[in-house]
Design an enzyme around this catalytic site. Structure first.
Site, PDB file in Angstrom:
ATOM      1  N   PHE A 103       9.410  -9.288 -12.768  1.00 45.41           N
ATOM      2  CA  PHE A 103       8.715  -8.191 -12.096  1.00 45.41           C
ATOM      3  C   PHE A 103       9.706  -7.475 -11.189  1.00 45.41           C
ATOM      4  O   PHE A 103      10.763  -8.028 -10.862  1.00 45.41           O
ATOM      5  CB  PHE A 103       7.557  -8.753 -11.256  1.00 45.41           C
ATOM      6  CG  PHE A 103       6.198  -8.226 -11.657  1.00 45.41           C
ATOM      7  CD1 PHE A 103       5.735  -8.358 -12.951  1.00 45.41           C
ATOM      8  CD2 PHE A 103       5.364  -7.617 -10.718  1.00 45.41           C
ATOM      9  CE1 PHE A 103       4.475  -7.888 -13.308  1.00 45.41           C
ATOM     10  CE2 PHE A 103       4.101  -7.145 -11.067  1.00 45.41           C
ATOM     11  CZ  PHE A 103       3.660  -7.285 -12.358  1.00 45.41           C
ATOM     12  N   GLN A 124       1.170   1.838  -0.125  1.00 46.54           N
ATOM     13  CA  GLN A 124       1.859   1.738  -1.417  1.00 46.54           C
ATOM     14  C   GLN A 124       1.207   2.572  -2.520  1.00 46.54           C
ATOM     15  O   GLN A 124       0.018   2.429  -2.791  1.00 46.54           O
ATOM     16  CB  GLN A 124       1.903   0.281  -1.880  1.00 46.54           C
ATOM     17  CG  GLN A 124       2.577   0.113  -3.252  1.00 46.54           C
ATOM     18  CD  GLN A 124       2.882  -1.329  -3.592  1.00 46.54           C
ATOM     19  OE1 GLN A 124       2.039  -2.046  -4.103  1.00 46.54           O
ATOM     20  NE2 GLN A 124       4.094  -1.759  -3.287  1.00 46.54           N
ATOM     21  N   HIS A 174       1.438   2.833  -6.397  1.00 49.38           N
ATOM     22  CA  HIS A 174       1.965   2.113  -7.560  1.00 49.38           C
ATOM     23  C   HIS A 174       2.553   3.145  -8.504  1.00 49.38           C
ATOM     24  O   HIS A 174       1.930   4.173  -8.756  1.00 49.38           O
ATOM     25  CB  HIS A 174       0.831   1.332  -8.230  1.00 49.38           C
ATOM     26  CG  HIS A 174       1.297   0.320  -9.222  1.00 49.38           C
ATOM     27  ND1 HIS A 174       1.879   0.674 -10.414  1.00 49.38           N
ATOM     28  CD2 HIS A 174       1.269  -1.040  -9.193  1.00 49.38           C
ATOM     29  CE1 HIS A 174       2.186  -0.440 -11.081  1.00 49.38           C
ATOM     30  NE2 HIS A 174       1.823  -1.487 -10.363  1.00 49.38           N
ATOM     31  N   LEU A 183      -4.837   1.372 -13.115  1.00 48.62           N
ATOM     32  CA  LEU A 183      -3.537   0.719 -13.111  1.00 48.62           C
ATOM     33  C   LEU A 183      -2.989   0.418 -14.506  1.00 48.62           C
ATOM     34  O   LEU A 183      -3.710   0.001 -15.401  1.00 48.62           O
ATOM     35  CB  LEU A 183      -3.655  -0.595 -12.333  1.00 48.62           C
ATOM     36  CG  LEU A 183      -2.328  -1.206 -11.923  1.00 48.62           C
ATOM     37  CD1 LEU A 183      -1.611  -0.296 -10.944  1.00 48.62           C
ATOM     38  CD2 LEU A 183      -2.563  -2.567 -11.280  1.00 48.62           C
ATOM     39  N   GLU A 234       2.725  -3.519 -13.953  1.00 45.92           N
ATOM     40  CA  GLU A 234       4.185  -3.580 -13.869  1.00 45.92           C
ATOM     41  C   GLU A 234       4.754  -4.534 -14.922  1.00 45.92           C
ATOM     42  O   GLU A 234       5.937  -4.482 -15.247  1.00 45.92           O
ATOM     43  CB  GLU A 234       4.559  -4.053 -12.452  1.00 45.92           C
ATOM     44  CG  GLU A 234       6.016  -3.990 -12.112  1.00 45.92           C
ATOM     45  CD  GLU A 234       6.247  -4.141 -10.601  1.00 45.92           C
ATOM     46  OE1 GLU A 234       5.371  -3.746  -9.809  1.00 45.92           O
ATOM     47  OE2 GLU A 234       7.303  -4.653 -10.234  1.00 45.92           O
ATOM     48  N   ARG A 274       8.620  -0.964  -6.026  1.00 44.82           N
ATOM     49  CA  ARG A 274       7.662   0.082  -6.404  1.00 44.82           C
ATOM     50  C   ARG A 274       7.863   1.405  -5.679  1.00 44.82           C
ATOM     51  O   ARG A 274       7.662   2.471  -6.258  1.00 44.82           O
ATOM     52  CB  ARG A 274       6.238  -0.420  -6.130  1.00 44.82           C
ATOM     53  CG  ARG A 274       5.815  -1.491  -7.100  1.00 44.82           C
ATOM     54  CD  ARG A 274       4.457  -2.050  -6.767  1.00 44.82           C
ATOM     55  NE  ARG A 274       4.052  -2.996  -7.809  1.00 44.82           N
ATOM     56  CZ  ARG A 274       2.963  -3.741  -7.743  1.00 44.82           C
ATOM     57  NH1 ARG A 274       2.166  -3.665  -6.698  1.00 44.82           N
ATOM     58  NH2 ARG A 274       2.654  -4.569  -8.723  1.00 44.82           N
ATOM     59  N   HIS A 289      -2.562   2.493  -4.271  1.00 45.45           N
ATOM     60  CA  HIS A 289      -2.768   1.145  -4.789  1.00 45.45           C
ATOM     61  C   HIS A 289      -3.003   0.082  -3.724  1.00 45.45           C
ATOM     62  O   HIS A 289      -3.911  -0.737  -3.856  1.00 45.45           O
ATOM     63  CB  HIS A 289      -1.557   0.763  -5.628  1.00 45.45           C
ATOM     64  CG  HIS A 289      -1.678  -0.554  -6.323  1.00 45.45           C
ATOM     65  ND1 HIS A 289      -2.737  -0.848  -7.162  1.00 45.45           N
ATOM     66  CD2 HIS A 289      -0.896  -1.664  -6.314  1.00 45.45           C
ATOM     67  CE1 HIS A 289      -2.585  -2.082  -7.642  1.00 45.45           C
ATOM     68  NE2 HIS A 289      -1.494  -2.603  -7.130  1.00 45.45           N
ATOM     69  N   ARG A 313       5.462  -3.702  -0.618  1.00 46.33           N
ATOM     70  CA  ARG A 313       5.184  -4.995  -1.224  1.00 46.33           C
ATOM     71  C   ARG A 313       5.786  -5.089  -2.624  1.00 46.33           C
ATOM     72  O   ARG A 313       5.698  -4.137  -3.395  1.00 46.33           O
ATOM     73  CB  ARG A 313       3.671  -5.205  -1.324  1.00 46.33           C
ATOM     74  CG  ARG A 313       3.269  -6.460  -2.070  1.00 46.33           C
ATOM     75  CD  ARG A 313       1.774  -6.688  -2.038  1.00 46.33           C
ATOM     76  NE  ARG A 313       1.011  -5.750  -2.825  1.00 46.33           N
ATOM     77  CZ  ARG A 313       0.824  -5.826  -4.152  1.00 46.33           C
ATOM     78  NH1 ARG A 313       1.380  -6.797  -4.842  1.00 46.33           N
ATOM     79  NH2 ARG A 313       0.085  -4.933  -4.769  1.00 46.33           N
TER      80      ARG A 313
END
Lengths: 596, 247
Positions: free
Chosen positions: A121, A234, A236, A250, A253, A309, A375, A410
């Site tokens: 990730f 955040q 995304h 979504l 990722e 991100r 997100h 994050r």
């Protein structure tokens, strides 16, 4: 005094996603009579939508991985604004929390040898996410939910709480209503754990569902808690952009973790053009090196598609603005030319079906069109790193509603682990705190009646404002003026607009009956959402630099003056005040882990 | 000009009506709109009192199940245009008590799920320090399919046995029991057996397979039921021939 239905417990956990469930399980295991409140139904909270996995340095795939590397990745991903103690505890305890979940029955994809499989990730040096396909959240919430039921925890469903109750300085319960009947209910408790999730419904394009209206953030603020890092919201990088009706949903990722790449309208892998200085040393600078990294991590650096991100979202935003976007205003996420159809369907079954069913796109042959979507609240209610206690005695917070662990940004996968690690800690500390509370839990005379009166105001004749239209206006304002790239001028315009909306909300009018009335529910949710939106905008004005999730067009670079401060938001009467407060000095042994 | 479609939604307001009735609304019939988009349009623009459950919009939370033209559907995954030119009828899921409009009471369903003890049952617990239970990908494949359930209740709505006999533990709960029974880490099949075999219901399932047909996640509850019946029957034979087994 009117009589309200009243329940009394030692510990009240508000919110039944991963953090709330884990907190309730732990609180109950510590001997506290524990109740869990769900705004919707048990098992439907936002955790169910999480796809990618749980970050934990188990070292099952790459034995070199350990908590120190995970700590380093988390801190660097958060541009060092993180509460370092939380980042340390999180990295150290996440592996045990995953093993515990497995012991309770969670299924995970496995290595050939039968160990829990881990996937790559963004921002993680090693393949670290324990997962099952791309529906890890569903498995996690089912396991926790069934474990909680097994342990006999009291669950109250479809109940929205609108205010905490206090006895002097300390929290002694909460007040709200049953969605089903519209009747009010009082919960008295010696300790309260907030696990209410985020504020994503403040934006127009969001991965969040209707529930995420910042109730916990607003209740905590009202009760006297501090918020931190609210400006670092955040976005995304990969939400669906088309069809319009599903815009914002979504796209995990994991697509990039499993080899997917981002391309612009001319087919170029543009992320190589956006590698920031801060991550140059650990990011591949050629396609060949990037592609080797998936199987050979020692001598190759991570592909730029797997930058954190915030970096990827901004890069996509720039490509679209420069006119190199896809037909519907995003860019292309291509896994079709990178992996064979069988692998794609096995590794990403939910994505395969999501695009097939919602967009009529076969992702094994065709690239996806994606773009940034609101997100996750990187900041939130400020808590103590050890025990998740807020500034208000008896009030704890865990999961997305709590700030600190993630700093300015994050990393993917660190949310599900956060829920488990700090959910458990909040539950344990809340149960212990509850033991120290003796005597009755009094509520000031007239307080409940006042809350009830305020809550029913939208039914008063004379109001003219429609809650849906107010919500829409807020979402448009946040989308255009408090989005990925900000300027002081736009942020001030947003604060002004939010102020206007708060005034108009006082004149809101809803029709019908109190039983299951969505208009009324939204009118009440909006009170929280507007406060949260204002906190984001005001904190964003004060951070005159760009860092993590917070990017300013008028201050495009990080500024050392802001490197070691949190923006703290507090309530002062009806007004919100922002102050910059220093982050405690990191011990030398942790600092040493950040090098290399 | 966007086409429009008439949606007839079941309304039930127990404070003033003894029986549900239908109310017709005209909504845009956009190519990319699912039925849930139509309902949200009604709620936001035409009638703010319409009550229904929904959440994720992506087919994983299982909140938005309703009866659409007589069939149980997830409304976030069913397109309006497939029902053009309309009108189409949206009703609550069948076989459940109605609370208001298209919202149903799910208590019985939730109790049935937990009744099958959906957690790992072990003779002895293992300390975390020993690491995870080993499970090969092949062992995982044995039960993985039964773990995909999103608790949307479409299978209960479609099940003719549950419709006649609410005591029947039902498709999703049996699939859930099998999800654990077939898990190589679990040792609780006997305990679940007591729950599953307590009631006649499971034997009255005639394998019409309606549950499997409507399942949006391809969990195949009918397959789970057949498999359970087979292993349960085998177990009874073994118990008869080998009464010492499992003691």
């Amino acid at each position: 005094m009117a009589e309200y239905e009243t329940h009394e417990h030692d510990v009240l956990v508000i919110g039944a996603g991963g953090a709330g469930l884990r907190a309730a399980i732990e609180s109950s295991a510590h001997g506290a009579d524990t109740a869990l409140i769900c705004k919707s139904l048990l098992g439907k909270a936002h955790t169910v939508m999480a796809e990618g996995g749980i970050a934990a340095a188990l070292g099952n795939v790459w034995p070199d991985d350990n908590w120190k590397v995970h700590f380093r990745d988390t801190m660097r991903g958060g541009k060092l604004l993180n509460n370092w103690r939380m980042a340390q505890i999180h990295a150290q305890e996440a592996p045990d929390r995953v093993l515990e979940l497995e012991e309770w029955g969670a299924l995970f994809d496995r290595t050939k040898d039968g160990l829990i499989l881990q996937r790559d990730f963004g921002g993680h040096r090693y393949a670290r996410l324990a997962h099952v396909g791309d529906r890890t959240g569903l498995e996690m919430i089912r396991t926790l939910q069934q474990h909680a039921v097994h342990k006999g925890i009291t669950v109250y469903m479809e109940c929205t709480l609108v205010s905490l109750l206090k006895d002097g300085d300390r929290v002694c319960g909460a007040f709200g209503y049953w969605r089903e009947s519209g009747k009010f209910v009082v919960f008295k408790a010696k300790a309260v754990v907030l696990a209410t999730g985020g504020i994503g419904k403040a934006w127009e394009f969001t991965s969040n569902s209707w529930e995420y209206t910042g109730d916990g953030v607003a209740m905590a603020l009202e009760a006297g808690a501090d918020l931190i890092d609210m400006e670092c919201y955040q976005f995304h990088p990969t939400g669906m952009v088309w069809p319009h009706s599903v815009r914002g949903i979504l796209v995990t990722e994991s697509v990039r973790g499993d080899g997917g790449v981002l391309r612009n309208s001319s087919g170029r892998r543009f992320m190589f053009d956006y590698i920031p200085e801060f991550f140059k040393k650990e990011t591949a600078d050629s396609e060949a090196e990037a592609d080797r990294w998936y199987t050979e991590k020692k001598n190759n650096r991570r592909p730029p598609e797997l930058l954190p991100r915030d970096e990827v979202a901004r890069a996509i935003n720039s490509e679209v603005k420069a006119g190199r976007g896809s037909p519907h205003g995003g860019v292309f996420l291509d896994i079709a030319t990178r992996r064979d159809p069988e692998t794609i369907k096995r590794r990403l079954p939910s994505m395969y079906h999501q695009f097939k069913e919602l967009a009529d796109v076969d992702i094994t042959t065709t690239p996806m069109e994606i773009g940034p979507t609101a997100h996750y609240m990187n900041g939130g209610v400020r808590v103590d790193g050890e025990g998740s206690a807020t500034a208000v005695p008896g009030l704890f917070a865990a999961g997305e509603v709590a700030g600190g662990l993630h700093g300015a940004n994050r990393l993917g996968g660190n949310s599900l682990s956060d829920l488990l690690v700090f959910g458990r800690r909040a539950g344990a500390y809340a149960a212990d705190y509850a033991k120290s509370v003796k005597g009755p839990l009094p509520v000031a005379a007239g307080r409940l009646e006042a809350l009830a009166r305020e809550a029913l105001a939208p039914f008063d004749p004379g109001g003219t404002e429609n809650p849906y239209l107010l919500h829409q206006e807020l979402q448009r304002t946040m989308q255009s003026d408090v989005g990925i790239i900000r300027t002081e001028h736009e942020l001030r315009r947003a604060v002004e607009k939010i102020g206007e909306l708060r005034a108009r909300l006082k004149r809101v009018r809803v029709e019908g009956h109190r039983q299951f009335n969505p208009g009324w529910h939204l009118a009440l949710d909006l009170r929280s959402l507007l406060v949260c939106a204002e906190a984001v905008a005001r904190a964003a004005i004060e951070r005159k630099e760009s860092r993590g999730g917070h990017a300013r067009d008028d201050h495009p670079k990080p500024d050392p003056a802001f490197a070691k401060v949190n923006m703290v938001v507090r309530k002062d009467g009806e007004a919100l005040r922002v102050s910059a407060e220093p982050i405690g000095e990191m011990p030398a042994e942790l600092k040493a882990l950040l090098e290399g | 000009m966007v086409d429009r479609i008439t949606v007839e939604v079941a309304r039930y307001r127990p404070e003033k009506e003894a029986e549900p009735s239908f109310q017709a609304y005209e909504v845009p019939c956009r190519k990319d709109w699912v039925i849930l988009d139509g309902l949200n349009h009604i709620k936001d623009h035409l009638d703010g009192t319409l009550s229904y459950r929904w959440s994720c919009r992506m087919g994983v939370c299982g909140s938005c199940g309703m009866t659409v033209n007589g069939e149980p559907k997830l409304t976030c995954a069913t397109f309006l245009a497939d029902y053009a030119p309309g009108p189409l009828r949206v009703e609550p899921l069948r076989n459940f008590p109605i609370i208001r409009d298209v919202i149903v009471d799910i208590d019985d369903f939730m109790q049935k799920l937990s009744a099958v003890k959906p957690w790992l049952i072990r003779d002895a617990e293992k300390p975390l320090a020993e690491g995870e239970y080993r499970q090969t990908p092949a062992q995982l494949d044995e039960y993985k399919q039964f773990s995909m359930c999103i608790n949307c209740m479409l299978c209960y709505s479609a099940c003719p046995v549950y419709g006649l006999d609410p005591e029947f533990i039902g498709p999703a709960a049996i699939a859930l029991a099998q999800r654990y029974n077939l898990d190589s880490r679990d040792q609780g099949a006997r305990q679940r057996d007591e729950v599953l075999s307590k009631h006649e219901g499971i034997w009255s399932c005639t394998f019409v397979g309606e549950c499997t047909k409507v399942c949006p996640k391809h969990v195949d509850p009918a397959g789970a039921i057949q498999r359970y019946k087979l292993s349960s029957a085998m177990g009874s034979v073994k118990d008869f021939l080998m009464p010492w087994r499992g003691k």
